[in-house]
Design a protein around this motif. Structure first.
Motif, short mmCIF file in Angstrom:
data_model
loop_
_atom_site.label_atom_id
_atom_site.label_comp_id
_atom_site.label_asym_id
_atom_site.label_seq_id
_atom_site.Cartn_x
_atom_site.Cartn_y
_atom_site.Cartn_z
N UNK A 99 0.83 -1.21 0.00
CA UNK A 99 0.00 0.00 0.00
C UNK A 99 0.86 1.26 0.00
N UNK A 100 1.96 1.22 0.76
CA UNK A 100 2.79 2.42 0.91
C UNK A 100 4.08 2.38 0.08
N UNK A 101 4.37 1.23 -0.54
CA UNK A 101 5.68 1.05 -1.17
C UNK A 101 5.96 2.08 -2.26
N UNK A 102 5.01 2.29 -3.15
CA UNK A 102 5.23 3.22 -4.26
C UNK A 102 5.34 4.64 -3.75
N UNK A 103 4.49 5.02 -2.78
CA UNK A 103 4.55 6.36 -2.20
C UNK A 103 5.92 6.61 -1.60
N UNK A 104 6.41 5.67 -0.79
CA UNK A 104 7.69 5.86 -0.12
C UNK A 104 8.84 5.91 -1.12
N UNK A 105 8.76 5.13 -2.19
CA UNK A 105 9.81 5.15 -3.22
C UNK A 105 9.83 6.50 -3.92
N UNK A 106 8.64 7.04 -4.23
CA UNK A 106 8.57 8.35 -4.90
C UNK A 106 9.12 9.45 -4.00
N UNK A 107 8.75 9.42 -2.72
CA UNK A 107 9.25 10.43 -1.78
C UNK A 107 10.77 10.34 -1.67
N UNK A 108 11.29 9.11 -1.57
CA UNK A 108 12.73 8.91 -1.46
C UNK A 108 13.46 9.41 -2.71
N UNK A 109 12.92 9.10 -3.88
CA UNK A 109 13.55 9.53 -5.13
C UNK A 109 13.54 11.05 -5.27
N UNK A 110 12.44 11.68 -4.87
CA UNK A 110 12.36 13.14 -4.97
C UNK A 110 13.37 13.80 -4.02
N UNK A 111 13.49 13.27 -2.81
CA UNK A 111 14.46 13.82 -1.87
C UNK A 111 15.89 13.66 -2.39
N UNK A 112 16.19 12.49 -2.95
CA UNK A 112 17.53 12.26 -3.50
C UNK A 112 17.84 13.22 -4.64
N UNK A 113 16.83 13.47 -5.49
CA UNK A 113 17.02 14.40 -6.61
C UNK A 113 17.29 15.81 -6.10
N UNK A 114 16.57 16.23 -5.06
CA UNK A 114 16.79 17.56 -4.49
C UNK A 114 18.20 17.69 -3.93
N UNK A 115 18.67 16.67 -3.25
CA UNK A 115 20.02 16.72 -2.69
C UNK A 115 21.08 16.81 -3.79
N UNK A 116 20.90 16.05 -4.86
CA UNK A 116 21.84 16.12 -5.98
C UNK A 116 21.82 17.51 -6.62
N UNK A 117 20.63 18.09 -6.73
CA UNK A 117 20.51 19.41 -7.33
C UNK A 117 21.24 20.46 -6.49
N UNK A 118 21.01 20.42 -5.16
CA UNK A 118 21.66 21.39 -4.29
C UNK A 118 23.18 21.22 -4.30
N UNK A 119 23.65 19.99 -4.53
CA UNK A 119 25.09 19.76 -4.59
C UNK A 119 25.70 20.31 -5.87
N UNK A 120 24.88 20.44 -6.93
CA UNK A 120 25.42 20.86 -8.23
C UNK A 120 25.30 22.35 -8.48
N UNK A 121 24.26 22.99 -8.00
CA UNK A 121 24.06 24.41 -8.30
C UNK A 121 24.23 25.25 -7.04
#
Length: 275
Positions: A99-121
Motif C-alpha cells: 500500500x505504501x511502497x510506491x509512495x515511499x519510493x517516490x518520496x525517497x527519489x524526490x528527496x535524493x534528486x533535491x540533494x543532488x541538485x543542491x550539490x550541483x548548483x
C-alpha cells in the motif's frame, strides 16, 4: 484576480517568513521544502496521516515481514495453528507494505534528486510545488522563494533553523487558509525549480525553458528572508519583488526544471462530513 489559495489578492504578493540568520544553506532549504511537501500532501488529503507516521509504519511493517519470514523458514516443530497465524499475518503485512511502497519510493527519489541538485548548483531561488493532473493543469500551486540565494552544504542533517522556519511556514499556511477546500480525490504533486541553465541532472530534472505558470491559478507564495548587514538591502527585501520573486538581474540565466519524480496521492476513505 482573486487569489484562490488565500494569503493575498495580487499575483506579486508574498507572505514573508523571516529568519534571524544571515544566510540559509542548502541543507536548511532542503528540509524546509520537504517538510512543506509532506504538509501539502496531508493537508490536501493525499495521504491518510502525516508522512512521518507513514514512514515509521512502513519501516515497522518491513521489519516485521523479515521477522515472519525467518520464523516461517525455521524447521522446528510448531503447532499448525501457530504457523497458520504467522502465515496470515505475513500476508497482511505484505499488503500493508504494498500500500505504501510506491509512495515511499517516490518520496525517497524526490528527496535524493533535491540533494543532488543542491550539490550541483550554488543558488536556487524559486521552487514551485504543483498539485494536480499536470503542471499545466494545477489544482493548487505553492511557490517558495529564497531571494538571497543559499550556501552549498554537503551535510543534509536537520538544524534548528530549518525546524523553526518549517513550523513558521506551516503555521502561516494554515492561518492563511491554504488548502481549505473540498477533497478532489487522489492526484499528483510535481516539483519544479528555477535554477541556473547549466544544471545537468537529466535522470532527475528536465529543462522547461518555455514553461509558464497557469494564470488561472494564482500561487500561494512564501518568501524566506534572511537578515543582511546592509540596512538598505533589508528595506529592498521588505518592499520589492518582481512577479517571479527574484531580486537579482542576473536571474535571466535561470530557467525552470521539472523533477522527473512525482508523488501520487493514495486513494483512501475520508471521514464523511458531519450533518
Amino acid at each position: 484576480m482573486p487569489m484562490e489559495e488565500g494569503g493575498g489578492s495580487s499575483e506579486t504578493e508574498f507572505v514573508n517568513i523571516d529568519t534571524a540568520s544571515y544566510s540559509l544553506d542548502s541543507s536548511a532549504i532542503f528540509h524546509i521544502v520537504t517538510d512543506i511537501i509532506a504538509f501539502i500532501l496531508f493537508m490536501h488529503q493525499q495521504i491518510p496521516s502525516v508522512l512521518q507516521d507513514i514512514t515509521q509504519e512502513f519501516d515497522e511493517l518491513r521489519a516485521e515481514f523479515k521477522e515472519l519470514e525467518v520464523e516461517l523458514a525455521k524447521n522446528e516443530v510448531k503447532a499448525i495453528s501457530t504457523r497458520r497465524k504467522q502465515a496470515t499475518r505475513k500476508r497482511e503485512v505484505k499488503m500493508g507494505i504494498r500500500r505504501f511502497e510506491k509512495l515511499m519510493a517516490c518520496v525517497s527519489n524526490l528527496k535524493a534528486a533535491l540533494q543532488l541538485m543542491f550539490a550541483e548548483v550554488p543558488t536556487v531561488e524559486t521552487i514551485s510545488l504543483v498539485l494536480g493532473p499536470s503542471p499545466l493543469r494545477p489544482l493548487h500551486v505553492y511557490e517558495l522563494s529564497f531571494p538571497q540565494g543559499n550556501v552549498v552544504s554537503g551535510d543534509f542533517s536537520r538544524s534548528k533553523t530549518a525546524d523553526n522556519l518549517s513550523r513558521k511556514a506551516i503555521r502561516t499556511m494554515i492561518s492563511r487558509g491554504a488548502g481549505a477546500d473540498s477533497y478532489a480525490g487522489p492526484t499528483k504533486l510535481f516539483l519544479l525549480v528555477k535554477a541556473p541553465s547549466y544544471l545537468n541532472l537529466p535522470l532527475h530534472f528536465l529543462p522547461k525553458r518555455e514553461f509558464r505558470q497557469n494564470r488561472k491559478r494564482v500561487p500561494f507564495r512564501l518568501r524566506f528572508r534572511c537578515r543582511t548587514r546592509d540596512p538598505q538591502m533589508n528595506a529592498q527585501l521588505n518592499d520589492c519583488a518582481n512577479s517571479d520573486g527574484l531580486m537579482d538581474p542576473a536571474s535571466n540565466d535561470l530557467i525552470w526544471f521539472q523533477c522527473r519524480h512525482t508523488i501520487k496521492g493514495l486513494a483512501f476513505r475520508t471521514s464523511p462530513p458531519e450533518d
